[in-house]
Write an enzyme that holds these catalytic residues in place. Structure first.
Site, PDB file in Angstrom:
ATOM      1  N   THR A 275       0.828  -1.206   0.000  1.00 19.06           N
ATOM      2  CA  THR A 275       0.000   0.000   0.000  1.00 19.06           C
ATOM      3  C   THR A 275       0.858   1.251   0.000  1.00 19.06           C
ATOM      4  O   THR A 275       1.964   1.261   0.528  1.00 19.06           O
ATOM      5  CB  THR A 275      -0.937   0.018   1.229  1.00 19.06           C
ATOM      6  OG1 THR A 275      -1.808   1.155   1.148  1.00 19.06           O
ATOM      7  CG2 THR A 275      -0.141   0.072   2.525  1.00 19.06           C
ATOM      8  N   ARG A 276       0.298   2.309  -0.605  1.00 13.72           N
ATOM      9  CA  ARG A 276       0.875   3.650  -0.538  1.00 13.72           C
ATOM     10  C   ARG A 276      -0.219   4.655  -0.166  1.00 13.72           C
ATOM     11  O   ARG A 276      -0.074   5.840  -0.403  1.00 13.72           O
ATOM     12  CB  ARG A 276       1.507   4.031  -1.894  1.00 13.72           C
ATOM     13  CG  ARG A 276       2.717   3.192  -2.273  1.00 13.72           C
ATOM     14  CD  ARG A 276       3.294   3.600  -3.625  1.00 13.72           C
ATOM     15  NE  ARG A 276       2.380   3.294  -4.708  1.00 13.72           N
ATOM     16  CZ  ARG A 276       1.918   4.174  -5.585  1.00 13.72           C
ATOM     17  NH1 ARG A 276       2.275   5.445  -5.499  1.00 13.72           N
ATOM     18  NH2 ARG A 276       1.097   3.808  -6.552  1.00 13.72           N
ATOM     19  N   ASN A 277      -1.305   4.140   0.413  1.00 12.94           N
ATOM     20  CA  ASN A 277      -2.465   4.982   0.699  1.00 12.94           C
ATOM     21  C   ASN A 277      -2.986   4.769   2.106  1.00 12.94           C
ATOM     22  O   ASN A 277      -2.797   3.698   2.705  1.00 12.94           O
ATOM     23  CB  ASN A 277      -3.599   4.660  -0.290  1.00 12.94           C
ATOM     24  CG  ASN A 277      -3.273   5.082  -1.707  1.00 12.94           C
ATOM     25  OD1 ASN A 277      -3.107   6.260  -1.986  1.00 12.94           O
ATOM     26  ND2 ASN A 277      -3.170   4.110  -2.595  1.00 12.94           N
TER      27      ASN A 277
END
Length: 330
Positions: free
Chosen positions: A115-117
């Site tokens: 994830t990057r969110n």
């Protein structure tokens, strides 16, 4: 490893094959590189075979074209272990430490979620669905932190937001772990998906979930190209868990999954833009879109780490506390 260096710099430093080179970071010694090979390469050939394009509008291609004209290759030895700064110190583990942690928890099947969110309910249900599909004992959230551009979520909000799902019991604490991965995305689409799977295999994961447009950018790759590439490869020692789209269905009055819900024409996307509008708008979200507990953490991170914003700003880029610091050697 390989390190790009200009021919002029190699000449001025007198670096040749067989040399030992000290690598520094933050002006401090970090590691020693044993130079086994120095070679030139074709940037266009590299870009085409990694990204499938030579278009400089692709951020990975642009990065490749910015490399120096020589690669220096060889093994490295860490000589000055970095210090991981808060709040990341709670989540940083080496691959060996992660495998040991899985053993302590009794996890023999572990599914990775990159994830990057900040997590919305679609992410939450994607993790739960992959957990069930893999018949796993654990979920490893592997948050990619590092290189940032204005408008991205700040790293602190991503990591602490995901861990809040565990703390609040939305995913049981004994089946959920948050970790960090220091990696700058190349946006290589399906090829980067394979790389991500191999990285998580090294961490001890047995499965890796892939959603739509994984590691993609623009229109360079098909929506499910990261799914399809695994059908073309031999057994990599880690299985892919392929997930379609999750959205909110106002007819079902719940989060719905593509292929199961028959009301696609009524779907309400849980898009990044939609979630950002909630965070920026100052309104309390419905739990079917974004957990109130996660939103509270995001707002706290904005005040504590983000100079008033949960999104990357120039102030954040210039003044943030680095993820890691290199101590001075005596």
């Amino acid at each position: 490893m390989v390190l790009d260096v200009s021919e002029e710099e190699l000449s001025s430093l007198g670096v040749r094959e067989g040399a030992s080179v000290l690598l520094t970071h933050q002006d401090q010694p970090l590691a020693v590189l044993e130079v086994e090979e120095i070679f030139s390469y074709d940037k266009e050939f590299l870009a085409q075979h990694v990204y499938g394009t030579t278009d400089e509008a692709h951020p990975g291609v642009l990065r490749t074209y910015s490399f120096q004209d020589r690669f220096v290759a060889g093994p490295i030895t860490l000589v000055n272990p970095p210090v991981i700064n808060p709040p990341y110190d709670r989540f940083w583990r080496t691959p060996r430490q992660l495998r040991e942690r899985f053993a302590e928890l009794g996890w023999t099947k572990v599914v990775a979620h990159q994830t990057r969110n900040v997590p919305h309910s679609g992410h939450e249900w994607m993790m739960k669905g992959a957990y069930l599909a893999a018949e796993a004992q654990g979920i490893l959230v592997s948050a990619v932190i590092g290189e940032k551009k204005p408008g991205d979520y700040i790293d602190e909000a991503i990591v602490l937001g995901h861990d809040k799902l565990r703390e609040s019991g939305f995913i049981r604490p004994d089946v959920h772990q948050t970790s960090t991965l220091m990696w700058d995305m190349r946006y290589a689409g399906p090829r980067e998906a394979v790389f991500h799977a191999l990285v998580r295999k090294n961490m001890g994961c047995t499965h890796h979930m892939f959603g739509r447009d994984h590691a993609g950018v623009g229109n360079y790759y098909g929506t499910y190209a990261a799914h399809e590439i695994f059908d073309q490869l031999p057994d990599l020692g880690i299985k892919s868990v392929l997930t379609l789209e999750w959205w909110y269905c106002p007819v079902c009055e719940s989060v719905a999954y593509e292929g199961l819900c028959g009301h696609r024409e009524h779907k309400q996307d849980l898009s990044g833009t939609f979630i950002r509008s909630i965070i920026q708008g100052g309104t309390e979200p419905a739990s079917v879109s974004l957990r109130g507990e996660v939103l509270e953490v995001v707002r706290e991170c904005a005040d504590t780490y983000g100079f008033g914003s949960p999104f990357v700003t120039e102030a954040y880029l210039e003044n943030r506390t680095p993820v890691m610091s290199i101590p001075a050697l005596n």
